[in-house]
Design a protein around this motif. Structure first.
Motif, PDB file in Angstrom:
ATOM      1  N   ILE A  91       4.162   2.013  31.274  1.00 46.30           N
ATOM      2  CA  ILE A  91       5.090   0.790  31.313  1.00 46.30           C
ATOM      3  C   ILE A  91       5.894   0.951  31.688  1.00 46.30           C
ATOM      4  O   ILE A  91       6.838   2.308  30.775  1.00 46.30           O
ATOM      5  CB  ILE A  91       4.516  -0.468  30.569  1.00 46.30           C
ATOM      6  CG1 ILE A  91       3.000  -0.829  30.358  1.00 46.30           C
ATOM      7  CG2 ILE A  91       4.965  -1.482  30.810  1.00 46.30           C
ATOM      8  CD1 ILE A  91       2.389  -1.303  29.168  1.00 46.30           C
ATOM      9  N   SER A 115       8.088  -3.908  33.213  1.00 44.59           N
ATOM     10  CA  SER A 115       8.232  -4.514  32.380  1.00 44.59           C
ATOM     11  C   SER A 115      10.118  -4.510  33.145  1.00 44.59           C
ATOM     12  O   SER A 115      10.963  -3.608  32.991  1.00 44.59           O
ATOM     13  CB  SER A 115       8.464  -4.005  30.670  1.00 44.59           C
ATOM     14  OG  SER A 115       9.271  -4.795  29.691  1.00 44.59           O
ATOM     15  N   PHE A 130       1.658  -8.209  29.015  1.00 47.67           N
ATOM     16  CA  PHE A 130       0.380  -6.651  28.101  1.00 47.67           C
ATOM     17  C   PHE A 130      -1.152  -7.209  27.528  1.00 47.67           C
ATOM     18  O   PHE A 130      -1.453  -6.387  27.237  1.00 47.67           O
ATOM     19  CB  PHE A 130       1.287  -6.337  27.043  1.00 47.67           C
ATOM     20  CG  PHE A 130       3.390  -5.846  27.261  1.00 47.67           C
ATOM     21  CD1 PHE A 130       2.878  -5.478  28.751  1.00 47.67           C
ATOM     22  CD2 PHE A 130       3.901  -5.878  26.746  1.00 47.67           C
ATOM     23  CE1 PHE A 130       4.442  -4.852  29.688  1.00 47.67           C
ATOM     24  CE2 PHE A 130       4.980  -5.384  26.983  1.00 47.67           C
ATOM     25  CZ  PHE A 130       5.397  -4.997  28.735  1.00 47.67           C
TER      26      PHE A 130
END
Length: 280
Positions: A91, A115, A130
């Motif tokens: 991520i 993100s 998430f």
């Protein structure tokens, strides 16, 4: 006939329940590298902290995050370390990671998702995302909803208060501040602060003391930042013509809370608003 209908109903009902339970089963085998401190915090918030096998510098909350192996930081990644951790998912933070690092991981076949929270409400949005990635959608929804409700409560508490002119001293040397398009400006506005440099065309402009004197802020906000380097200190008492200096209108805030896109941000906002209220 009625019994058959009832039987079909219950079979369908229990099948739906089992499907929902299966979809909520945490993907314990999913190995995640989180490339920003706020990503680490969000994953712990939803109960997926144990799935994080790699993190970057300054990923220091919660305490358990300190034990996660480091793969680098803002200035670059240790790609050998990244590969050795055999992540199933990376991520990345679009604004906080090097583009070359992201592209290299993609070329190496790693699954990379992103993100990029820009508005306060995006914290809840990303928590839900998430949750879907990790199979923890139910817990993520609870965390996201609690965040949204608390945010609305804080906004409602301060929306009728008198505006006050604020200078946010992002960094002392070179002196930097924020404009109206930044995350931090959104937080200041919750407290009914008017950013004296809000109309600057640059998001994080470098300014001089003379600019602050002209702007005449009533409050100067000083974020206490964790840094390996000793922060320079501006001796504001040299310029008593600034209202904030004349009336000792200095507010110290916790940068670890305000400068991260995490649920703890609301702790920092409440603290900042309370201190600004004390200066009104």
């Amino acid at each position: 006939m009625m019994k058959a209908i009832i039987s079909v109903f219950f079979i369908s009902f229990f099948a739906t329940c089992l499907t929902a339970q299966a979809s909520e089963k945490p993907q314990q085998a999913l190995r995640i590298i989180a490339m920003a401190p706020h990503i680490v915090e969000m994953l712990f918030d939803i109960g997926a902290g144990e799935q994080v096998v790699g993190a970057v510098e300054y990923s220091d909350f919660p305490k358990a995050a300190l034990d996660i192996p480091r793969v680098g930081g803002y200035h670059g990644l240790k790609m050998e370390k990244v590969l050795s951790l055999k992540p199933d998912l990376v991520i990345a933070w679009t604004s906080g990671n090097q583009v070359t690092d992201i592209e290299q991981m993609q070329r190496l076949g790693l699954k990379v998702v992103f993100s990029q929270p820009e508005n306060i409400e995006d914290v809840a949005k990303e928590i839900r995302y998430f949750g879907q990635l990790t199979g923890r959608a139910v817990q993520a929804e609870q965390v996201a909803l609690a965040f949204e409700q608390r945010l609305e409560k804080i906004r409602a508490k301060h929306q009728a208060k008198a505006p006050v002119k604020i200078f946010y001293q992002l960094w002392p040397e070179p002196m930097m501040t924020i404009n109206k398009d930044t995350w931090l400006n959104q937080l200041v506005e919750i407290c009914q602060g008017e950013n004296v440099f809000g109309n600057n065309p640059t998001q994080y402009p470098k300014i001089g003391i003379e600019n602050v004197i002209v702007a005449q802020p009533e409050i100067i906000i000083l974020p206490d930042e964790k840094s390996k380097k000793v922060q320079p200190v501006v001796n504001w008492q040299k310029w008593p013509e600034i209202p904030a200096v004349k009336h000792d209108g200095f507010v110290h805030v916790n940068a670890d809370l305000l400068h991260r896109f995490s649920t703890r941000m609301l702790n920092g906002v409440e603290d900042m608003c309370k201190k600004i209220d004390g200066q009104r």
